[in-house]
Design an enzyme around this catalytic site. Structure first.
Site, mmCIF file in Angstrom:
data_model
loop_
_atom_site.group_PDB
_atom_site.id
_atom_site.type_symbol
_atom_site.label_atom_id
_atom_site.label_comp_id
_atom_site.label_asym_id
_atom_site.label_seq_id
_atom_site.Cartn_x
_atom_site.Cartn_y
_atom_site.Cartn_z
ATOM 1 N N HIS A 65 37.071 37.201 44.202
ATOM 2 C CA HIS A 65 38.064 36.400 44.915
ATOM 3 C C HIS A 65 38.944 37.298 45.757
ATOM 4 C CE1 HIS A 65 39.922 37.652 41.102
ATOM 5 N NE2 HIS A 65 41.068 37.645 41.749
ATOM 6 N N CYS A 266 48.115 40.080 38.204
ATOM 7 C CA CYS A 266 46.979 40.861 38.676
ATOM 8 C C CYS A 266 47.177 41.146 40.157
ATOM 9 C CB CYS A 266 45.662 40.129 38.429
ATOM 10 S SG CYS A 266 45.464 38.611 39.398
#
Length: 757
Positions: A65, A266
């Site tokens: 992603h 993240c």
């Protein structure tokens, strides 16, 4: 809101053998749907994200992603591999691959949907149903939540069948979603009975934008949505916790459960952040603890209630980027790990933090250094070059308001009092209320006082960016010395870096506990100021002053071709990132030259060229949307109306919405026009004493008519290039069209923060 996935974005027979090939195969489907505009550019962004941290998860899942400027709208492509593809997961290859693509300027609601989908991947029944899906339509429906997993029972801590990860209104089969805690579209539901017992509830539509992207979700909110009004959270489950609010007191005679607060984050903030949160919450329910998670994702975050943190018995930090405001958790037993540990071994982390609490282990106390502003906001992968740029931009950003205020006051002083106003006596000794000259002198002298702060503020806030508040005193002292030594702008840069480095060095020295209380107030300011002052006065002050003088003399001697080339270079820099670091470097270079009471003619010509070039991009986008509106979306045409005012005010950020939507056409066109304007301004010999103001300070510009000609030429060139390049694309996103282009036009855009260029 448009669907994230459709049948043609599903490949149940993914034949790719590597993660790169898998990403390409799924990305090609996105290109075919018009969701990705540049395949190679998008794949480069995916690879860059993969290089930061592998995206493989236990359980045979791969989730490549990224956020990319080449993505037109949030999109998900799904592939199922019979052989498996290595995405770096500890337990082996992935057979379920989800390629998540988010636009670079995606809004909070879009990111909430993507993060909610990431949380669903932690549901074993959901992934099992995907493996059993016999058609692409079935798989797409499962991912969108349009049908329950075939043959799978709905757990008492999951949403009812039909709960959707889309942002649509609830259907008749989704009533239970209205009682969910902020963070709708998750696998954790709360029954109406639980809501009436004190769980904060909100409708899906109202909480989607403020949910998963920045909320605290209680681990204990596990009452089944379909279990009836009297259903409990299950044996041993703790009392429900209001999202972000204080924990509820246990029933009389019931022992208080162990309380944990957690933070997950993240690098991209789309998938791992929310999957770790889901994993920790589920493990907390099984362990019978109250666990509240703060997800610091791409769409921002909502801080945990201080009362929740104060009542917590332990802290889990599962992150791959620095935790923002980490000092809130100081003094508590803390487990600090990477975000994938939060996904793969949450039960171990909970057990570890409980053991630390039993042993009485705690993190550093709150008064200990908690990281600099740069460290609190930065990325774990940043190198020293990136940090250095951030430190310097910290100083420049605090200096710019002094430049703007002082420069405009001085320019107005000249406009009102004439060019001899700098020779006027102090207004404290001579001020006549009825004379324009006295008022001009007043404005000029106030502006001169503001200018005396420029170098100290620059140095002080560079040091602040490096070492937080302890860096302010030595930074200001070093900057003042640089000003006295005629070291100017370069001296301020050196003083700030020196001061920050000295403070960081002192903070690394082990100090007896008895002296720690006076360190930030007495010892650090004393030692750092003394060392910085010595270095500036005795060692580097004079060499920097000589370098500053040489630079000034060189600029003063620029004529002809050299001056024109400098103007073109500054124009390119001003239009490259539209208010970003490169733009700010050019602007700081120009303002440093006029930040004196008597700037040279060359310095004022540079300032004029920089402001002229900075006005070009928004004005050109406004012109292009006016003359060829069919090439732009309705939202862009509306932004074009505002860009007239922003460009005229010298706010380059007015062109950001256009550059974000189509960078390959808009940015090169803007740079071409900006370079032409900068070169013409220098060639015409236009001068400017004010550091800001746009067309509103034209009366203060030398050769104002030629200056406006230079701006107009650049605007016309940029607008013509944009129209030409967009026309070659052969796409006219009119409001009546359908498909991705039209949906993108209706989606909200990030128009940027209108700050000084």
């Amino acid at each position: 809101m448009s669907d994230l996935i459709s049948v043609d974005l599903v490949d149940l027979d993914l034949s790719a053998g590597t993660k790169e090939a898998a990403a390409r195969a799924l990305a090609e489907r996105m290109v075919a749907r018009g969701r990705v505009t540049d395949l190679e550019g998008f794949l480069a962004d995916v690879a860059a994200r993969e290089a930061q941290m592998p995206t493989g998860l236990d359980g045979g899942i791969g989730i490549p992603h990224c956020r990319s400027a080449h993505v037109t709208e949030p999109t998900l492509a799904f592939g199922r591999s019979a052989a498996g593809i290595d995405f770096g997961a500890p337990d082996g290859p992935a057979d379920l691959v989800f390629l998540i693509a988010a636009p670079a300027g995606a809004d909070d609601a879009h990111l909430t949907i993507l993060s909610s989908l990431a949380r669903k991947l932690m549901n074993a029944e959901f992934t099992a149903a995907l493996r059993a899906a016999d058609s692409a339509q079935t798989a797409a429906d499962l991912i969108l939540g349009d049908e329950p997993p075939t043959g799978a029972s709905v757990r008492d801590d999951e949403p009812p069948a039909g709960a959707s990860v889309r942002g649509d209104e609830p259907s008749a089969g989704e009533e239970a979603r209205a009682a969910r805690v902020p963070g709708a579209c998750e696998d954790t539901a709360v029954a109406p009975a639980a809501a009436s017992a004190g769980v904060t509830a909100g409708s899906t539509a109202e909480t989607a934008a403020a949910g998963s992207a920045g909320r605290s979700t209680p681990a204990g909110a596990g009452a089944g949505a379909g279990a009836g009004a009297g259903a409990s959270a299950g044996a041993g489950a703790p009392a429900a916790v209001a999202a972000g609010g204080p924990a509820h007191a246990p029933a009389p005679g019931e022992p208080r459960p162990f309380r944990i607060v957690a933070v997950t984050s993240c690098p991209t903030g789309i998938a791992h952040t929310y999957m770790a949160a889901e994993s920790l919450e589920h493990a907390g329910r099984e362990a019978g603890v109250e666990l509240v998670v703060e997800t610091q994702g791409s769409a921002g975050f909502t801080r945990l209630d201080p009362a929740v943190i104060a009542a917590a018995d332990g802290v889990i930090l599962a992150h791959d980027v620095p935790v923002r405001d980490k000092d809130r958790f100081a003094g508590k037993p803390t487990v600090d790990v990477g975000v994938k540990a939060g996904i793969n071994r949450p039960a171990e982390l909970i057990a570890e933090v409980r053991e630390k609490a039993v042993r009485g282990e705690a993190s550093a106390p709150a008064h200990a250094p908690a990281g600099t502003p740069v460290e609190r906001a930065g990325d774990a992968t940043e190198g020293y070059g990136t940090k250095l740029r951030t430190w310097l931009m910290s100083g420049v950003s605090y200096m710019v308001p002094f430049v703007a205020a002082g420069g405009l006051l001085i320019a107005l002083g000249f406009a009102i009092g004439g060019w001899q106003v700098d020779k006027a006596p102090s207004v404290m000794d001579h001020f006549v209320w009825t004379q324009a000259g006295s008022w001009g002198a007043l404005l000029f002298q106030i502006g001169g006082v503001a200018f005396t702060f420029l170098v100290p503020v620059l140095a002080g806030y560079i040091a602040y960016g490096m070492a937080d508040r302890p860096g302010l005193v030595p930074g200001f002292v070093g900057g003042a010395i640089a000003l006295d030594a005629d070291a100017g702008f370069l001296g301020g840069l050196a003083a700030g870096l020196l001061a920050g480095g000295v403070v960081l060095a002192i903070q690394r020295v082990r100090i007896p506990a008895v002296l720690r209380g006076i360190m930030p107030v007495v010892v650090i300011p004393l030692l750092s100021s003394a060392v910085t002052g010595f270095l500036m006065l005795v060692v580097i002050g004079k060499p920097i002053a000589s370098a500053q003088k040489g630079l000034t003399d060189w600029l003063s001697g620029l004529t002809g071709t050299h001056a024109v080339l400098l103007g073109a270079l500054l124009g390119l820099m001003m239009c490259f990132d539209l208010g970003g670091p490169v733009n700010k470097v050019a602007y700081a270079f120009a303002t440093a030259g006029i930040a004196v009471t008597d700037p040279s003619d060359s310095a004022m010509r540079i300032m004029a060229a920089v402001m002229a070039a900075g006005m070009v991009p928004p004005l050109a986008m406004a012109l292009a949307t006016t003359v060829r509106g069919r090439l732009f979306t309705p939202a862009e045409r509306e932004n074009g109306k505002a860009a007239w005012v922003l460009g005229a005010s010298f706010i380059s950020e007015g062109a950001i919405p256009f550059a974000a939507a189509d960078p390959l056409r808009v940015i090169p066109s803007a740079m071409a026009g900006g370079a032409l304007t900068g070169a013409l301004s220098m060639a015409f010999g236009a001068t400017l004493r004010a550091p800001h103001g746009g067309v509103f300070v034209v009366p203060l510009i030398g050769s104002p008519l030629l200056y406006l000609v230079a701006v107009a030429a650049g605007v016309c060139v940029t607008a013509a290039l944009v129209v030409l390049l967009k026309g070659m694309r052969g796409q006219a996103p009119e409001s009546g069209t359908t498909g991705p282009a039209a949906r993108q036009a209706d989606a909200p855009r990030d128009t940027g923060q209108p700050v000084a260029a």
